[in-house]
Structures are given as structure tokens and as C-alpha cells.
Design a protein around this motif. Structure first.
Motif, mmCIF file in Angstrom:
data_model
loop_
_atom_site.group_PDB
_atom_site.id
_atom_site.type_symbol
_atom_site.label_atom_id
_atom_site.label_comp_id
_atom_site.label_asym_id
_atom_site.label_seq_id
_atom_site.Cartn_x
_atom_site.Cartn_y
_atom_site.Cartn_z
ATOM 1 N N PRO A 175 -36.384 -4.026 14.353
ATOM 2 C CA PRO A 175 -36.521 -5.488 14.230
ATOM 3 C C PRO A 175 -36.067 -6.199 15.507
ATOM 4 C CG PRO A 175 -35.464 -4.549 12.290
ATOM 5 C CD PRO A 175 -35.498 -3.465 13.317
ATOM 6 N N SER B 211 -40.901 -7.337 15.638
ATOM 7 C CA SER B 211 -40.462 -5.940 15.619
ATOM 8 C C SER B 211 -41.105 -5.157 16.754
ATOM 9 C CB SER B 211 -40.781 -5.278 14.278
ATOM 10 O OG SER B 211 -42.179 -5.139 14.115
ATOM 11 N N SER C 136 -39.578 1.776 14.052
ATOM 12 C CA SER C 136 -39.658 0.324 13.992
ATOM 13 C C SER C 136 -38.265 -0.274 14.162
ATOM 14 C CB SER C 136 -40.261 -0.128 12.654
ATOM 15 O OG SER C 136 -40.344 -1.540 12.590
#
Length: 263
Positions: A167, A137, A165
């Protein structure tokens, strides 16, 4: 690839036409679609024939063609599908032109998230950051442009002090083979609004075409900034300076992002 109208996710896709007015500039049109392709090309997101976009407009789904130079796409080159009737409304006059191989990814993301638009870029920043970061991530906090990112859980924008965040999944020989990895992202990261593909690029999705465009611009800026931060040994996440908002009502944002442009 096989005809998109046989795609299982497209056949399960349902559109809420009562939300037609949530775009400031109105529903996506073929004219705006092709203009955005030119803009994305000029930004370095869709050079060569790479990159793609899918947008819901009313009861129709527009998807860019495969293997065409994005800055030269004409309105007649865009694939258009009727979501309610599950039919193909328009295809390019040249029968050799096929719909983007990302089409099955777009229908999956739209079905699972309720998004109206998905943008896939091949920007240099999106590619390079996945080679610099070895984890699964990308994270960054305390940056102004984080306020340009929509939080699907709260229906508001993220705050400056939030940690964005995104991925990261591994690349595959073709975009269509990313179907299961992206399904895994949607299952395991329901708050995600984007996914990075290592050595490849970026997918971003949002509730409107406007919000998706804004988020893609903000994310690309943050990725480019992060590369320079890493070069200068600056931490991407400020672990010791998290802030709490005392009055969350002051931070409310609409799905239109009308009040959330970074300053």
C-alpha cells in the motif's frame, strides 16, 4: 514528543517470550542494533538523521533516537523499554536527545501484527517509486526476490509467481501524523508487511529482526528494479503468466527464512 511510556499502543503491547529462539543469531543486542544503523546508513536508507528502527528483544523494546546521525550512534544512544513493566530502561546521557518520532508507529504495528521488528528507510528508490506510481499501491510479480518476502497469512514465503502488493499512503508533516493512515493500512490490508509513504520512504515489519532486514533488502531491490522497468516500458505485473504450485509443501518456509534466500 511526549514520553513514549505513556503511548497507548505501547501500554497494550504484549510480547510472547516463548518465541525467543526464532532468531538464528539470537535476540537483538545493542551491539547489533548500532551495527545495523551503520549498515543502513551505508545503503543510503538512513542518511542525515533520517530513518529509524524498533526491535523487540526478549522483554525489551529497542528504538533508535531522533535527530542523530545513524552511522555515529553508540549503544548508549539507543532507547530501551521494558515491555512487561512499561518502564524506560535506558535513554541517551544527553537529555536533549529524544526517541524517534516513529516510536508510536512502531508500537502500533507491533501490537496489531505481532511483529518483533520495524524498519523505516528513506531510500531514494522508495521515494521515487511513489512519485512514478499514481495509484494507492505498488505491485510487482514474477521476480526472484519476491521469494524473500514473508506471507503472514500462510506463514511461508511468497512464490516467484505471486504478486507483491505494498500500500501507498500520502506523506504528513511529521512521522507521528502517519499514525491513522498506517492504522488504516493494518485494518484494510492485513496481509501487508510494508507500506510506502509518498515522497518520503518505506516501513517494513516482520516476525523477527532477521526476517525484517531480509525483506527490507529484497523490497528495496524490487523498488529500484521497478524504476528501471518503468523507464523501459516493462510491465511490473505479468498478468498472463501466473503459475500454480502443484506441491505447496515444497515451498514451506519457516519464520526464520532459513531456506528462502534468493538465488
Amino acid at each position: 514528543m511526549s514520553e513514549f511510556i505513556s503511548d497507548s499502543n505501547f501500554n497494550e503491547l504484549v510480547v510472547d517470550t516463548t518465541l525467543d529462539n526464532r532468531n538464528d543469531e539470537g535476540p537483538m543486542t545493542l551491539e547489533n542494533f548500532t551495527k545495523l544503523m551503520v549498515q543502513f546508513y551505508e545503503l543510503g536508507w538512513m542518511r542525515g538523521s533520517g530513518g529509524a528502527m524498533g526491535c523487540i528483544s526478549g522483554k525489551e523494546l529497542m528504538i533508535s533516537p531522533s535527530a542523530l546521525q545513524k552511522e555515529r550512534i553508540r549503544e548508549q544512544d539507543v532507547f530501551v523499554y521494558n515491555i512487561s513493566e512499561k518502564t524506560e530502561v535506558q535513554r541517551p546521557p544527553n537529555k536533549r536527545i529524544t526517541v524517534s518520532s516513529c516510536s508510536v508507529l512502531f508500537s502500533l504495528i507491533m501490537k496489531e501484527t505481532g511483529s518483533e521488528c520495524v524498519i523505516h528507510t528513506h531510500s531514494k528508490s522508495a521515494n521515487l517509486i511513489t512519485q512514478l506510481i499514481k495509484t494507492d499501491s505498488f505491485e510487482i510479480s514474477h521476480q526472484e526476490y519476491i521469494k524473500g518476502i514473508y506471507d503472514p497469512f500462510s506463514g511461508k514465503a511468497l512464490k516467484y509467481s505471486d504478486t507483491l502488493s505494498i500500500p501507498i499512503i500520502d506523506n504528513m508533516p511529521s512521522e507521528s501524523q502517519l499514525l491513522e493512515p498506517i492504522r488504516g493500512v493494518l485494518d484494510n490490508h492485513p496481509q501487508a508487511i510494508a507500506v510506502l509513504v509518498r515522497n518520503h520512504g518505506l516501513f517494513v515489519w516482520g516476525p523477527t529482526w532477521e526476517s525484517t532486514k531480509i525483506m527490507t533488502e529484497c523490497i528495496d531491490y524490487l523498488l529500484e528494479l521497478s524504476i528501471d522497468m518503468l523507464k523501459n516500458n516493462i510491465a511490473l505485473v505479468n498478468e498472463g503468466a501466473f503459475e500454480k504450485e502443484d506441491n505447496l509443501s515444497e515451498k514451506l518456509r519457516t519464520l526464520m527464512f532459513s531456506d528462502m534466500a534468493p538465488v
